[in-house]
Design a protein around this motif. Structure first.
Motif, PDB file in Angstrom:
ATOM      1  N   LEU A 175       0.825  -1.209   0.000  1.00 59.15           N
ATOM      2  CA  LEU A 175       0.000   0.000   0.000  1.00 59.15           C
ATOM      3  C   LEU A 175       0.861   1.262   0.000  1.00 59.15           C
ATOM      4  O   LEU A 175       0.541   2.243  -0.675  1.00 59.15           O
ATOM      5  CB  LEU A 175      -0.948   0.002   1.200  1.00 59.15           C
ATOM      6  N   ARG A 233       0.790   4.144  -3.053  1.00 61.49           N
ATOM      7  CA  ARG A 233       0.218   5.432  -2.714  1.00 61.49           C
ATOM      8  C   ARG A 233       0.526   6.540  -3.710  1.00 61.49           C
ATOM      9  O   ARG A 233      -0.371   7.292  -4.086  1.00 61.49           O
ATOM     10  CB  ARG A 233       0.646   5.833  -1.299  1.00 61.49           C
ATOM     11  N   VAL A 259      -1.883   5.950  -6.877  1.00 60.44           N
ATOM     12  CA  VAL A 259      -3.324   5.806  -6.704  1.00 60.44           C
ATOM     13  C   VAL A 259      -3.860   7.055  -6.009  1.00 60.44           C
ATOM     14  O   VAL A 259      -3.372   7.439  -4.945  1.00 60.44           O
ATOM     15  CB  VAL A 259      -3.668   4.547  -5.879  1.00 60.44           C
ATOM     16  N   LEU A 260      -4.843   7.668  -6.628  1.00 63.43           N
ATOM     17  CA  LEU A 260      -5.477   8.844  -6.042  1.00 63.43           C
ATOM     18  C   LEU A 260      -6.761   8.401  -5.353  1.00 63.43           C
ATOM     19  O   LEU A 260      -7.668   7.880  -5.988  1.00 63.43           O
ATOM     20  CB  LEU A 260      -5.790   9.874  -7.125  1.00 63.43           C
ATOM     21  N   ARG A 261      -6.825   8.580  -4.074  1.00 63.08           N
ATOM     22  CA  ARG A 261      -8.024   8.232  -3.331  1.00 63.08           C
ATOM     23  C   ARG A 261      -8.551   9.488  -2.664  1.00 63.08           C
ATOM     24  O   ARG A 261      -7.879  10.113  -1.855  1.00 63.08           O
ATOM     25  CB  ARG A 261      -7.721   7.181  -2.271  1.00 63.08           C
ATOM     26  N   ARG A 262      -9.775   9.838  -3.058  1.00 65.01           N
ATOM     27  CA  ARG A 262     -10.371  11.055  -2.516  1.00 65.01           C
ATOM     28  C   ARG A 262     -11.672  10.695  -1.828  1.00 65.01           C
ATOM     29  O   ARG A 262     -12.433   9.892  -2.327  1.00 65.01           O
ATOM     30  CB  ARG A 262     -10.629  12.041  -3.641  1.00 65.01           C
ATOM     31  N   GLU A 263     -11.911  11.313  -0.727  1.00 67.69           N
ATOM     32  CA  GLU A 263     -13.158  11.125  -0.004  1.00 67.69           C
ATOM     33  C   GLU A 263     -13.966  12.409  -0.077  1.00 67.69           C
ATOM     34  O   GLU A 263     -13.419  13.499  -0.150  1.00 67.69           O
ATOM     35  CB  GLU A 263     -12.882  10.748   1.448  1.00 67.69           C
ATOM     36  N   LYS A 264     -15.286  12.249  -0.067  1.00 65.09           N
ATOM     37  CA  LYS A 264     -16.182  13.397  -0.183  1.00 65.09           C
ATOM     38  C   LYS A 264     -15.871  14.450   0.885  1.00 65.09           C
ATOM     39  O   LYS A 264     -15.863  15.650   0.609  1.00 65.09           O
ATOM     40  CB  LYS A 264     -17.634  12.920  -0.046  1.00 65.09           C
ATOM     41  N   HIS A 285     -13.127  15.301   2.157  1.00 68.20           N
ATOM     42  CA  HIS A 285     -11.910  16.056   1.877  1.00 68.20           C
ATOM     43  C   HIS A 285     -12.061  16.987   0.676  1.00 68.20           C
ATOM     44  O   HIS A 285     -11.326  17.951   0.550  1.00 68.20           O
ATOM     45  CB  HIS A 285     -10.737  15.107   1.612  1.00 68.20           C
TER      46      HIS A 285
END
Length: 186
Positions: free
Chosen positions: A12, A16, A19-24, A26
Motif C-alpha cells: 500500500l 500510494r 493511486v489517487l483516493r479522494r473522499e467526499k 476532503h
C-alpha cells in the motif's frame, strides 16, 4: 499473519503515489451528511394475493387456469422480489388485471405514439392501488413537492423505473431518469 500484514502495508505504501483516493469529506465540504430513513411498507391486497400464490406455487388460481400466461416460477426469489416492487412486473398480472384493455403500460406503444399517450386518472389510481410502495409514494410526494424538495429514487429493476415513470407522468410530476440506456450527452 504479521508477515502478511506487513507485506500488505508495504504494498500500500508503494502504491500510494500512483493511486489517487479522494473522499467526499476532503473534497466537498458543503455537502451535508447523508440521512437515511427506512420505512417498512405493507403489501397492497393485490400484491399479497400474488405473493402468496407465487410462494405456494399456485399461480393457476390467479390466472384463471392459464398458467402459460402467468409468471415463470423458475427463479422464485426473483419473482417474489418483483411482486414486492409492483405486481405488474410479473408476466401476465397486468393483463389479467385489465382483461378488457390492452397492456397500457407498454413502453413500445408509447414510443410509437411519440409520447403523446397519457394515462387516465383511473389507470394511474389502479397502478397506485395495486402496490403498497406506490401508495406510500403517493402520500409522500405531494408534501415534498409543496416544500420544493427533490426526491431521489433508486431501483435495481428498469421495469420498476418504467412503472415509476408512468406514475410520475400520470400525476404530473417533473422527473429525470438515469439508467443504463442514458448516454453521457443526456
Amino acid at each position: 499473519k504479521e508477515n502478511e500484514q506487513s507485506n500488505l502495508n508495504l504494498l500500500l505504501e508503494r502504491m500510494r503515489p500512483y493511486v489517487l483516493r479522494r473522499e467526499k469529506s476532503h473534497v466537498e465540504k458543503s455537502v451535508p451528511p447523508k440521512s437515511e430513513i427506512v420505512v417498512e411498507v405493507a403489501l397492497a391486497p393485490t400484491q399479497k394475493r400474488w405473493y402468496r400464490a407465487l410462494y405456494e406455487n399456485k399461480v393457476e388460481m390467479l390466472v384463471e387456469g392459464k398458467a402459460k400466461d402467468g409468471p415463470a416460477l423458475t427463479n422464485l426469489a426473483m419473482e417474489l422480489r418483483k411482486c414486492c416492487n409492483h405486481p405488474f412486473l410479473l408476466r401476465g398480472v397486468e393483463n389479467s388485471h385489465y382483461l378488457n384493455t390492452q397492456n397500457f403500460f407498454d413502453r413500445a406503444a408509447r414510443r410509437t405514439s411519440h409520447d403523446s399517450f397519457k394515462h387516465t386518472k383511473a389507470e394511474v389510481d389502479t397502478l397506485v392501488d395495486t402496490c403498497g410502495k406506490l401508495q406510500f409514494l403517493d402520500k409522500l410526494l405531494p408534501d415534498r413537492k409543496n416544500k420544493n424538495s427533490k426526491v431521489l429514487i433508486f431501483s435495481q429493476f428498469t421495469m420498476m423505473l418504467n412503472v415509476l415513470e408512468d406514475y410520475l407522468e400520470g400525476r404530473n410530476y417533473d422527473y429525470g431518469r438515469i439508467d443504463g440506456g442514458v448516454t453521457g450527452r443526456d
